[in-house]
Motif scaffolding. Structure first.
Motif, PDB file in Angstrom:
ATOM      1  N   TYR A 164       0.837  -1.198   0.000  1.00 21.73           N
ATOM      2  CA  TYR A 164       0.000   0.000   0.000  1.00 21.73           C
ATOM      3  C   TYR A 164       0.873   1.251   0.000  1.00 21.73           C
TER       4      TYR A 164
ATOM      5  N   VAL B  19       0.212   5.239   0.684  1.00 23.66           N
ATOM      6  CA  VAL B  19      -0.740   6.237   1.171  1.00 23.66           C
ATOM      7  C   VAL B  19      -0.142   7.609   0.878  1.00 23.66           C
TER       8      VAL B  19
ATOM      9  N   VAL C  59      -5.315   5.394   8.384  1.00 23.22           N
ATOM     10  CA  VAL C  59      -5.406   4.246   7.492  1.00 23.22           C
ATOM     11  C   VAL C  59      -4.095   3.466   7.481  1.00 23.22           C
TER      12      VAL C  59
ATOM     13  N   ASP D 266      -2.972  -1.362  -3.317  1.00 17.53           N
ATOM     14  CA  ASP D 266      -3.702  -0.128  -3.574  1.00 17.53           C
ATOM     15  C   ASP D 266      -2.817   1.101  -3.441  1.00 17.53           C
TER      16      ASP D 266
ATOM     17  N   ILE E 220      -3.621   4.852  -2.143  1.00 22.11           N
ATOM     18  CA  ILE E 220      -4.675   5.495  -1.358  1.00 22.11           C
ATOM     19  C   ILE E 220      -4.358   6.979  -1.240  1.00 22.11           C
TER      20      ILE E 220
ATOM     21  N   SER F 193      -5.999  16.160  -3.125  1.00 23.90           N
ATOM     22  CA  SER F 193      -6.370  14.868  -3.723  1.00 23.90           C
ATOM     23  C   SER F 193      -6.973  15.038  -5.110  1.00 23.90           C
TER      24      SER F 193
ATOM     25  N   THR G 123     -13.362   3.470  -3.717  1.00 25.29           N
ATOM     26  CA  THR G 123     -12.584   3.217  -4.920  1.00 25.29           C
ATOM     27  C   THR G 123     -12.986   4.214  -5.998  1.00 25.29           C
TER      28      THR G 123
ATOM     29  N   ARG H 111      -7.897   4.421  -4.374  1.00 23.16           N
ATOM     30  CA  ARG H 111      -8.915   4.857  -3.414  1.00 23.16           C
ATOM     31  C   ARG H 111      -8.612   6.265  -2.922  1.00 23.16           C
TER      32      ARG H 111
ATOM     33  N   VAL I 270      -9.290   8.517   0.671  1.00 29.64           N
ATOM     34  CA  VAL I 270      -9.741   8.472   2.070  1.00 29.64           C
ATOM     35  C   VAL I 270      -9.350   9.795   2.723  1.00 29.64           C
TER      36      VAL I 270
ATOM     37  N   ALA J 246     -12.830   3.154   6.512  1.00 27.63           N
ATOM     38  CA  ALA J 246     -12.133   2.832   5.265  1.00 27.63           C
ATOM     39  C   ALA J 246     -11.082   1.758   5.478  1.00 27.63           C
TER      40      ALA J 246
ATOM     41  N   ILE K 108     -10.658  -1.753   3.352  1.00 27.64           N
ATOM     42  CA  ILE K 108      -9.443  -2.135   2.626  1.00 27.64           C
ATOM     43  C   ILE K 108      -8.869  -3.429   3.187  1.00 27.64           C
TER      44      ILE K 108
END
Length: 614
Positions: A38, A40, A50, A293, A295, A303, A548, A556, A558, A582, A586
Motif C-alpha cells: 500500500y 498512502v 489508514v 492499492d 490510497i 487529492s 474506490t 482509493r 480516504v 475505510a 481495505i
C-alpha cells in the motif's frame, strides 16, 4: 482450513520491498523503485489512521507526506500556541480565486497537528443521509450513524471530566464515547470557568437552542461544553502522536517526509490500475510501486489536484489544461464546499477574568427553527430555490449537471428539515484583543465550488469556492450574526462584556447593513470537502461506497474530499471515523485478494481468514 493457512502463508510474503523500510525517512532514493503493498499519499489525519490500521496486516505500507515531522515543534504540540502555525511553513495556505485563503496542515499529522483541537460530532441525521448519495438507503449501511458512531468511538480514548469541570458545566455520557482508541480526548485543563460560558448557555437556551450535556450521542443541534483532542499533559493529540508514534517501530511501515507526490502512475485496461506514484523532494525525484492499492489522503484540495494532473478528471478540462486524459471522470474537483465565518466581538468588563487558558470549548449549534424562530419559511424558500442553486453550481463548473446537483442538494435540504444544525456560534474566551468573541459560520452551505488544475506541472490548483452563490447561505450567515449580537446584548452574558466592537454600533442589524459587512469581512473556516465525493457517478461522484475511484481497480481516496456534504460539526472526529471505516474496507479486500474469498465481512470464512493477517 489447512489449505487456507498454507495459501495465506505463501501469499502474505509477496510484494515485500527489496529492502524493508521502517520509521521516518527523508531519503527519497531509498524509496525509489521499491514496491509496497500500500502507498498512502498524505500523512495527515486520514492518511496516518489508514496507514496504522493497514500495518496491522501482514502487508507493507509506505506513506508519503509533503511536510516534515514536526512533532517536537511547540507550534504543533502546545495547544496554547494555537494559531502560530497559520501562514507559516506548517500551513499550505491555499489561495482562492476570490482573494481568500484556506489553511491546511503541511506537516506530519496534517491539519490535526495545527487545528483548534475541537472534538465534536454531528447529529445522526447527517450520517444517516450519507448512504443516499451513493444509492443506499437512508440510515442503513456502514456510512450511516450506527456504523459511523462505532468507528468514531473506536478512534478515541475519552477521559471523563474532573469534578471541577463538571461543576463548571462539562457533561459526559460514557455510552457515547470510546475509551481505548488512539486519539486522547478530554476537557481541557485550561477550561474556562469564569461564568461567561454558563451565561452563554442561558442566553442560547432562551433563544431556542436546547442545552445538551454531551453532544456526542447523535443529537448535535444544541448548546454546551465540548471536549478537545488533548492528552493528559494538555498537549495536542494529533494523528501523528495517536496513530504514528505508537507504531513507528513496526518493520512493515515507513513514512517518507518532505516529499510531494507529483503523479499517480497508471496503466490502462478494462479498468485503470494505479501502478504507483512519482514524488519529488530535496533528495530528488523517484517512483514507488504499489502491489495492492494506492490510497489518496491528501485532503479536499490536493487529492483532486493529484488526480487531475495524473489524467483523471473531466476530459474536456484536462485537455484544455494540456493534460492527457487517462480516465474521463468529470466529478473530480467539483462539489467543493467550504464554510464562511464572521466574527462578533466585545471587550470584557473591567476586572472580569475568564479563569482559563483554553482552548475554547463552548459552542452553540442552532438548527433552522432556533435560528429563524420558525423554520417553515426558510425551508420553503430553500425548496423553492433548489433548482436555481443547482443551476448556478452547474454554470460555475461546480457540478457535472444541474440534475445531479439538484439531487444532492435535495438530500442536504432534507437533513436540515430533520433538525440538523445550520450554524455554529463558537464562544472564544480571549479573542479578539483579549475580549470575548463569537466566531459564527454557516455549517451546511448550498453554494458549490470547484478545484481545477491549470496544468500538469501546477503546484497548486485553482480554487473557486463561489461563496454565497446560493442566497440561503447569506440568509443563514446574517441570521447567525444577529443571534451572536443578541447573545452579547442579553442578560446574563451582557454582564461580562462592554459595548460591541465588531461589527460595532455603526453597522445596523438588518440585512441591508449586515450583508455588505459580511461580504467584506468574512473569512474561511478551512473545512473544505466534497471534491472527490462518495456519490453516484452520474451525479458527479468520484468514489463508490468502498472509496474506490470509479473506473479504477485499486485507487482509493480516504479524506475529507469523499464526504458529499458538510456535517454540522468540526470535522476531525468525523474524519477519524471515516478513516477507521475505510481501513476495515481495505483490510477485508486484502483478505479477499490473498485468500480468494469473496469480500463479505459477515461471513464466517472471512472472519477466520482475517485472523491470519491481523
Amino acid at each position: 482450513m489447512r489449505l487456507l493457512l498454507a495459501l495465506a502463508a505463501g501469499l502474505a510474503t509477496k510484494a515485500q520491498p527489496q529492502a524493508p523500510l521502517q520509521g521516518i525517512t527523508t531519503n527519497g532514493p531509498l524509496v525509489h523503485r521499491q514496491t509496497f503493498d500500500y502507498i498512502v499519499v498524505g500523512g495527515g489525519l486520514a492518511g496516518l489512521t489508514v496507514a496504522n490500521r493497514l500495518s496491522e496486516l501482514n502487508a507493507t505500507v509506505l506513506v508519503i507526506e509533503a511536510g516534515n515531522d514536526d512533532r517536537k515543534d511547540e507550534r504543533v504540540y502546545d495547544i496554547t500556541k494555537y494559531g502560530a502555525a497559520f501562514s507559516s511553513d506548517l500551513d499550505w495556505h491555499w489561495p482562492t480565486a476570490d482573494g481568500k485563503a484556506i489553511m491546511g496542515g503541511k506537516t506530519l499529522g496534517g491539519s490535526s497537528s495545527i487545528n483548534g483541537a475541537t472534538w465534536t460530532r454531528a447529529g445522526r441525521e447527517a450520517y444517516d443521509a450519507l448512504p443516499r448519495f451513493h444509492g443506499g438507503i437512508q440510515g442503513e449501511g456502514r456510512w450511516a450513524w450506527d456504523s459511523m458512531s462505532a468507528y468514531m468511538r473506536k478512534s478515541e480514548a475519552f477521559r471523563p471530566p474532573e469534578a471541577w469541570q463538571v461543576a463548571a458545566g462539562a457533561g459526559y455520557n460514557p455510552s457515547f464515547h470510546g475509551g481505548n482508541g488512539p486519539v486522547q480526548t478530554r476537557f481541557s485543563a485550561g477550561m474556562y470557568r469564569g461564568g461567561h460560558q454558563a451565561a452563554f448557555v442561558q442566553v442560547m437556551s432562551g433563544a431556542g437552542v436546547q442545552h445538551i450535556s454531551d453532544g456526542a450521542g447523535g443529537v448535535g443541534a444544541g448548546v454546551g461544553w465540548h471536549a478537545s483532542s488533548l492528552d493528559s499533559g494538555n498537549w495536542r493529540s494529533s494523528s501523528a502522536t495517536a496513530y504514528w508514534t505508537p507504531v513507528e517501530g513496526r518493520s512493515n511501515i515507513a513514512v517518507l517526509v518532505g516529499h510531494v507526490t507529483t503523479k499517480i502512475e497508471t496503466e490502462a485496461g478494462t479498468t485503470v490500475r494505479a501502478k504507483g506514484v512519482s514524488f519529488s523532494g530535496p533528495s530528488g525525484n523517484g517512483t514507488a510501486y504499489a502491489g495492492a492499492d494506492v490510497i489518496l489522503a491528501a485532503g479536499a484540495i490536493m487529492s483532486p489536484h493529484l488526480l487531475q494532473v495524473s489524467g483523471i478528471g473531466g476530459a474536456t478540462e484536462l485537455k484544455a489544461a494540456g493534460i492527457a486524459p487517462v480516465l474521463d471522470l468529470p466529478g473530480v474537483g467539483r462539489n467543493l464546499q467550504e464554510q464562511t465565518m464572521s466574527t462578533i466581538a466585545a471587550p470584557r468588563v473591567a476586572g472580569y477574568n475568564v479563569n482559563g487558558t483554553g482552548p475554547s470549548n463552548m459552542i452553540a449549534y442552532p438548527n433552522a427553527s432556533a435560528l429563524f424562530g420558525n423554520a417553515t419559511a426558510f425551508n420553503q424558500g430553500v425548496a423553492a430555490n433548489l433548482s436555481s442553486f443547482a443551476e448556478a453550481a452547474f454554470k460555475a463548473g461546480a457540478a457535472v449537471s444541474a440534475e445531479g446537483a439538484l439531487a444532492a442538494l435535495q438530500i442536504q435540504a432534507n437533513v436540515i428539515k430533520r433538525g440538523a444544525a445550520v450554524a455554529e456560534l463558537f464562544l472564544d474566551g480571549g479573542w479578539p484583543n483579549g475580549g470575548l468573541g463569537i466566531n459564527m459560520w454557516t455549517l451546511l452551505p448550498f453554494s458549490r465550488g470547484r478545484v481545477v488544475s491549470p496544468s500538469s506541472s501546477a503546484v497548486y490548483p485553482r480554487i473557486e469556492p463561489n461563496f454565497f452563490s446560493a442566497v440561503a447561505d447569506m440568509q443563514i450567515q446574517a441570521a447567525g450574526v444577529r443571534l451572536a449580537r443578541f447573545a452579547f446584548a442579553s442578560a446574563p452574558l451582557c454582564d461580562f462584556v462592554g459595548s460591541e466592537t465588531m461589527p460595532g454600533p455603526q453597522v445596523g442589524g438588518d440585512d441591508e447593513a449586515l450583508v455588505p459587512w459580511i461580504q467584506y469581512n468574512f473569512g474561511t473556516v478551512s473545512h473544505p470537502l466534497g471534491t472527490c465525493a462518495m456519490m453516484r457517478r452520474e451525479w458527479g461522484g468520484v468514489v463508490d461506497s468502498n472509496l474506490t475511484v470509479y473506473g479504477t481497480s485499486n485507487l482509493r481516496v480516504v479524506d475529507a474530499s469523499v464526504l458529499p456534504m458538510q456535517v454540522s460539526a468540526h470535522l476531525a472526529a468525523t474524519l477519524y471515523g471515516v478513516a477507521e471505516n475505510a481501513a476495515d474496507i481495505i483490510k477485508d479486500a486484502f483478505v479477499a485478494r490473498r485468500t480468494g474469498l469473496a469480500v463479505d465481512v459477515t461471513s464466517s470464512a472471512c472472519r477466520r481468514a482475517r485472523t491470519l493477517f491481523w
